[in-house]
Motif scaffolding. Structure first.
Motif, PDB file in Angstrom:
ATOM      1  N   VAL A 267      -4.387  14.203 -20.131  1.00 41.41           N
ATOM      2  CA  VAL A 267      -5.117  12.929 -20.054  1.00 41.41           C
ATOM      3  C   VAL A 267      -4.635  12.159 -18.827  1.00 41.41           C
ATOM      4  O   VAL A 267      -3.432  11.949 -18.667  1.00 41.41           O
ATOM      5  N   ILE A 268      -5.561  11.767 -17.963  1.00 42.64           N
ATOM      6  CA  ILE A 268      -5.211  10.785 -16.928  1.00 42.64           C
ATOM      7  C   ILE A 268      -5.786   9.451 -17.373  1.00 42.64           C
ATOM      8  O   ILE A 268      -6.954   9.348 -17.743  1.00 42.64           O
ATOM      9  N   PHE A 269      -4.912   8.456 -17.353  1.00 41.90           N
ATOM     10  CA  PHE A 269      -5.265   7.082 -17.706  1.00 41.90           C
ATOM     11  C   PHE A 269      -5.283   6.320 -16.399  1.00 41.90           C
ATOM     12  O   PHE A 269      -4.266   6.220 -15.718  1.00 41.90           O
ATOM     13  N   PHE A 270      -6.470   5.829 -16.010  1.00 41.80           N
ATOM     14  CA  PHE A 270      -6.610   5.055 -14.785  1.00 41.80           C
ATOM     15  C   PHE A 270      -6.518   3.571 -15.143  1.00 41.80           C
ATOM     16  O   PHE A 270      -7.366   3.058 -15.886  1.00 41.80           O
ATOM     17  N   GLY A 271      -5.476   2.910 -14.659  1.00 38.47           N
ATOM     18  CA  GLY A 271      -5.379   1.459 -14.807  1.00 38.47           C
ATOM     19  C   GLY A 271      -6.084   0.874 -13.593  1.00 38.47           C
ATOM     20  O   GLY A 271      -5.617   1.042 -12.469  1.00 38.47           O
ATOM     21  N   LEU A 272      -7.233   0.240 -13.806  1.00 37.08           N
ATOM     22  CA  LEU A 272      -8.033  -0.239 -12.679  1.00 37.08           C
ATOM     23  C   LEU A 272      -8.048  -1.754 -12.617  1.00 37.08           C
ATOM     24  O   LEU A 272      -8.014  -2.426 -13.651  1.00 37.08           O
ATOM     25  N   MET A 273      -8.122  -2.281 -11.403  1.00 38.17           N
ATOM     26  CA  MET A 273      -8.365  -3.717 -11.211  1.00 38.17           C
ATOM     27  C   MET A 273      -9.733  -3.834 -10.555  1.00 38.17           C
ATOM     28  O   MET A 273      -9.981  -3.211  -9.511  1.00 38.17           O
ATOM     29  N   LEU A 274     -10.615  -4.592 -11.189  1.00 36.29           N
ATOM     30  CA  LEU A 274     -11.956  -4.782 -10.617  1.00 36.29           C
ATOM     31  C   LEU A 274     -11.882  -5.960  -9.654  1.00 36.29           C
ATOM     32  O   LEU A 274     -12.040  -7.109 -10.050  1.00 36.29           O
ATOM     33  N   THR A 275     -11.603  -5.674  -8.390  1.00 36.89           N
ATOM     34  CA  THR A 275     -11.422  -6.748  -7.400  1.00 36.89           C
ATOM     35  C   THR A 275     -12.771  -7.082  -6.765  1.00 36.89           C
ATOM     36  O   THR A 275     -13.758  -6.367  -6.938  1.00 36.89           O
ATOM     37  N   GLU A 276     -12.772  -8.162  -5.983  1.00 38.94           N
ATOM     38  CA  GLU A 276     -14.004  -8.547  -5.268  1.00 38.94           C
ATOM     39  C   GLU A 276     -14.448  -7.456  -4.321  1.00 38.94           C
ATOM     40  O   GLU A 276     -15.625  -7.325  -4.017  1.00 38.94           O
ATOM     41  N   LYS A 277     -13.482  -6.681  -3.838  1.00 36.07           N
ATOM     42  CA  LYS A 277     -13.818  -5.618  -2.887  1.00 36.07           C
ATOM     43  C   LYS A 277     -14.037  -4.281  -3.590  1.00 36.07           C
ATOM     44  O   LYS A 277     -13.967  -3.229  -2.951  1.00 36.07           O
ATOM     45  N   GLY A 278     -14.250  -4.315  -4.879  1.00 38.46           N
ATOM     46  CA  GLY A 278     -14.492  -3.076  -5.623  1.00 38.46           C
ATOM     47  C   GLY A 278     -13.287  -2.682  -6.453  1.00 38.46           C
ATOM     48  O   GLY A 278     -12.199  -3.260  -6.316  1.00 38.46           O
ATOM     49  N   PRO A 279     -13.468  -1.693  -7.326  1.00 40.07           N
ATOM     50  CA  PRO A 279     -12.374  -1.249  -8.196  1.00 40.07           C
ATOM     51  C   PRO A 279     -11.241  -0.602  -7.399  1.00 40.07           C
ATOM     52  O   PRO A 279     -11.493   0.127  -6.447  1.00 40.07           O
ATOM     53  N   LYS A 280     -10.004  -0.931  -7.781  1.00 39.92           N
ATOM     54  CA  LYS A 280      -8.838  -0.300  -7.150  1.00 39.92           C
ATOM     55  C   LYS A 280      -7.881   0.167  -8.237  1.00 39.92           C
ATOM     56  O   LYS A 280      -7.822  -0.429  -9.310  1.00 39.92           O
ATOM     57  N   VAL A 281      -7.125   1.214  -7.932  1.00 40.99           N
ATOM     58  CA  VAL A 281      -6.192   1.756  -8.920  1.00 40.99           C
ATOM     59  C   VAL A 281      -4.912   0.921  -8.930  1.00 40.99           C
ATOM     60  O   VAL A 281      -4.259   0.753  -7.909  1.00 40.99           O
ATOM     61  N   LEU A 282      -4.579   0.379 -10.114  1.00 34.51           N
ATOM     62  CA  LEU A 282      -3.315  -0.354 -10.300  1.00 34.51           C
ATOM     63  C   LEU A 282      -2.203   0.653 -10.543  1.00 34.51           C
ATOM     64  O   LEU A 282      -1.098   0.523 -10.052  1.00 34.51           O
ATOM     65  N   GLU A 283      -2.500   1.607 -11.406  1.00 36.68           N
ATOM     66  CA  GLU A 283      -1.515   2.632 -11.756  1.00 36.68           C
ATOM     67  C   GLU A 283      -2.210   3.790 -12.443  1.00 36.68           C
ATOM     68  O   GLU A 283      -3.318   3.657 -12.954  1.00 36.68           O
TER      69      GLU A 283
END
Ligand code: AMP
Ligand code: GLY
Length: 424
Positions: A267-283
């Protein structure tokens, strides 16, 4: 096929319940498990880091599949040891679990393969890190490189706070060896989303999205915890965002790991931040989230063992993941004082109702039976009360009403799990 699940939290309870529903499941064991898990599996008193004992147990019982739920044994290489002994195992090998085990590794991977994430620098030396902070922008984020029970991240508003943070991580070694190296990264703002996926080394299949609430107090105040509650799906994870992540993040990560000679199975768990410039990986995490599993797995229609076996055999492309068209909310019942100091050993009552009511789940995290056979609290996070509903509002209402069925000393919960969805 007999199954061994490794771990002892609410996540492992959710995994065990899904496994118990599978037509392929024979006898289910859990090491070490907890009081709730013992209702669906035989708990064996072997710790998750006792690799030799786990391997011997799996051999002796002729276990058909081991499922490793926790990060520490994955990062430590339990999967490699089980495989070396000829035991089929669901979860990434050590060289792939590094995706979670080293933040420096995962940041370098994202940079090399152009996967969107916060800008960062890596430091092995406290003096260099302190020099870097002199000209940095604030707030800024400090991360211990290694595993730190989800607590190795410091968000610092001022240079002074950040300097203290560097000393805490690299000199005082508050997070132990996890702080031998650190990542300093750009502070991002936006909504957070957790996306879990199954991966077979090549193919990735995305599960329904979720959102965690990490701080101990209402309105995201207080200390960071392992997670105080979740909901699934996240209404903020739109189709447009999903398309973007499929294009730039998910497959790119799986391909990058394969390219590096570290094929990822599990399982890969993508911790994402939905920023103004698009989704980015937090961890990245190399396992199911806790308490994300408690809202995602009860909604999954597939036979979990069929999916896990497809991951191991490299035929995940043959599987179509399906989720119920509803929602689930999990409210964690914790011991007052968590994540710092709290008392344990209080009797827990009122759980019978969960057996009778469809769509309600009581996942145990920190519980045990005392010497008299009484169910008592045994940790900071005690229970994860999950309820389904036709939509998020209904699921939230159901979960909060079910929290009232349960009584124990020093019971504490956040009252605002899923409040953001009420604005919609
Ligand atoms: P992590 O363990 O990396 O997920 O970090 C724990 C929490 O710290 C995340 O869930 C975020 O809330 C926060 N965090 C981590 N990195 C950043 C960042 N670059 N910008 C803002 N918040 C962050
Ligand atoms: N709920 C966050 C985690 O499992 O890391």
């Amino acid at each position: 096929m007999d199954i061994l699940i490794v771990g002892s939290g609410g996540r492992e309870h959710a995994i065990a319940q899904s496994v118990a529903k599978s037509a392929r499941a024979g006898k289910i064991y859990c090491a070490p498990g907890n009081a709730g898990i013992s209702r669906v599996a035989e708990c064996v008193p072997i710790g998750a880091m006792e690799f030799e004992k786990l391997v011997s147990f799996a051999k002796e019982k002729k276990i058909g599949l081991v499922i490793v739920g926790m990060d520490d044994p994955l990062v430590g290489g339990l999967v490699d040891e089980l495989e070396a002994a000829g035991i089929r195992t669901f979860g990434p090998r050590k060289n792939a679990a590094i995706l979670e085990g080293s933040k420096a590794f995962s940041k370098d991977l994202m940079k090399k393969y152009h996967i969107p994430t916060a800008a960062y620098e890596t430091f092995d030396d406290a003096e260099e890190a302190l020099r870097y902070l002199e000209t940095a922008d604030y707030p800024i984020v400090l991360k211990a490189d290694g595993l730190a029970l989800g607590k190795g991240v410091l968000i610092c508003s001022t240079p002074e706070e950040a300097q203290d943070g560097v000393r805490t991580i690299m000199e005082d070694k508050k997070f132990g060896d996890a702080g031998n190296r650190m990542v300093i990264e750009e502070f991002m703002t936006g909504r957070e989303v957790s996306v879990l996926s199954f991966v077979d080394g090549r193919t990735i299949q995305i599960m329904s999205s979720a959102q965690d609430h990490k701080r101990a107090g209402d309105n995201d105040t207080g200390l960071n915890t392992g997670g105080m509650g979740t909901f699934s799906p996240s209404p903020f994870y739109t189709e447009e965002i999903d398309d973007y992540c499929r294009k730039y993040i998910y497959q790119a990560t799986v391909d990058a790991m394969a390219q590096e000679g570290r094929p990822f199975q599990g399982v890969i768990f993508f911790g994402l931040m939905l920023t103004e410039k698009g989704p980015k990986v937090l961890e990245y995490n190399a396992r199911f989230g806790d308490p994300e599993a408690q809202v995602v797995l009860p909604r999954m229609k597939n036979d979990i063992l069929e999916v896990m076996e497809a991951c191991i055999d490299g035929r995940l492309d043959e599987i179509k993941l399906e989720f119920e068209d509803n929602a689930a909310v999990c409210v964690v019942l914790a011991s007052e004082g968590y994540p710092l100091h709290y008392e344990k050993g209080f009797a827990i009552t009122g759980l019978e109702r969960f057996e009778k009511e469809e769509g309600y789940y009581c996942f145990h995290a920190g519980t045990k039976f005392d010497e008299n056979g009484t169910l008592v609290t045994n940790g900071g996070r005690v229970l994860g009360i999950t309820a389904k509903g036709a939509d998020l509002k209904k699921a939230r209402e159901n979960a909060y009403s079910a929290t009232e069925w349960v009584q124990f000393g020093n019971k504490y919960m956040r009252r605002d799990i899923g409040n953001t969805i009420m604005e919609l």
